[in-house]
Design a protein around this motif. Sequence first.
Motif, PDB file in Angstrom:
ATOM      1  N   HIS A  63       0.845  -1.194   0.000  1.00  0.00           N
ATOM      2  CA  HIS A  63       0.000   0.000   0.000  1.00  0.00           C
ATOM      3  C   HIS A  63       0.879   1.242   0.000  1.00  0.00           C
ATOM      4  O   HIS A  63       2.045   1.182   0.388  1.00  0.00           O
ATOM      5  N   ASP A  64       0.309   2.362  -0.388  1.00  0.00           N
ATOM      6  CA  ASP A  64       1.006   3.660  -0.340  1.00  0.00           C
ATOM      7  C   ASP A  64       2.370   3.593  -1.019  1.00  0.00           C
ATOM      8  O   ASP A  64       3.358   4.133  -0.523  1.00  0.00           O
ATOM      9  N   GLN A  65       2.427   2.941  -2.174  1.00  0.00           N
ATOM     10  CA  GLN A  65       3.681   2.747  -2.879  1.00  0.00           C
ATOM     11  C   GLN A  65       4.221   4.060  -3.447  1.00  0.00           C
ATOM     12  O   GLN A  65       3.474   4.861  -4.003  1.00  0.00           O
ATOM     13  N   ASN A  66       5.533   4.256  -3.294  1.00  0.00           N
ATOM     14  CA  ASN A  66       6.196   5.448  -3.776  1.00  0.00           C
ATOM     15  C   ASN A  66       7.550   5.044  -4.359  1.00  0.00           C
ATOM     16  O   ASN A  66       8.256   4.222  -3.779  1.00  0.00           O
ATOM     17  N   LEU A  67       7.899   5.609  -5.503  1.00  0.00           N
ATOM     18  CA  LEU A  67       9.173   5.323  -6.150  1.00  0.00           C
ATOM     19  C   LEU A  67       9.876   6.644  -6.420  1.00  0.00           C
ATOM     20  O   LEU A  67       9.282   7.563  -6.977  1.00  0.00           O
ATOM     21  N   ARG A  68      11.139   6.737  -6.009  1.00  0.00           N
ATOM     22  CA  ARG A  68      11.979   7.915  -6.267  1.00  0.00           C
ATOM     23  C   ARG A  68      13.230   7.450  -6.989  1.00  0.00           C
ATOM     24  O   ARG A  68      13.907   6.536  -6.525  1.00  0.00           O
ATOM     25  N   ARG A  69      13.514   8.075  -8.124  1.00  0.00           N
ATOM     26  CA  ARG A  69      14.697   7.700  -8.890  1.00  0.00           C
ATOM     27  C   ARG A  69      15.646   8.881  -8.992  1.00  0.00           C
ATOM     28  O   ARG A  69      15.222  10.009  -9.247  1.00  0.00           O
TER      29      ARG A  69
END
Length: 141
Positions: A63-69
Motif C-alpha cells: 500500500h502507499d507505494q512510492n518510487l523515487r529515482r
Amino acid sequence: MDETANDLWSLEKSRWLDGAKYYERRLGPDAAMVIPYPDGLQDRTAALEGRRPARQWHAIELHDQNLRREGETVMLSYRIVAWRDCCSTPMSALCASTYLDDDGTWLRLSHDRQPVTPRGGTGRATSAPFHSETAPLLGAA
C-alpha cells in the motif's frame, strides 16, 4: 507506471515471497539491512544467513507505494501487510528499499523495515512496540 517501475515493484514483491533465492541473486555485495529481528544492521552475509531458516511469507499486500529515482539509484517506499502460516495475525510495516542499476541488473543496496499497527480503521499506521517473544517467528527481512 513505466516498465522500470513495474520491474522494480515485481522485484520487491519477490523479495517477500522468494526469500533466500531472491537474496542470493539480488542483494548487492555491500548491502545493508535494518530490520527488527534479529536486531540491528545486517550486511549481505548476515542477511543471507538469516534468510535460510526463516519461514517465507505466503501472501503480501503493498500500500502507499512510492518510487523515487535519482540516476541509477531508486528508492521504493511502501506500507506492507504480510502473512505467514506460523502467525495468526499479519505483520504490518513501513518499508524502504534502495536499488542500484548495475549494468542492467537491479541490485538491492538497502532495506529498512519498521513494524506498525493500524490505527482504528483510518488506514494510517503508528509505530508498534517490538515484542521479543514473537520475533523468532518473523525471521529476517
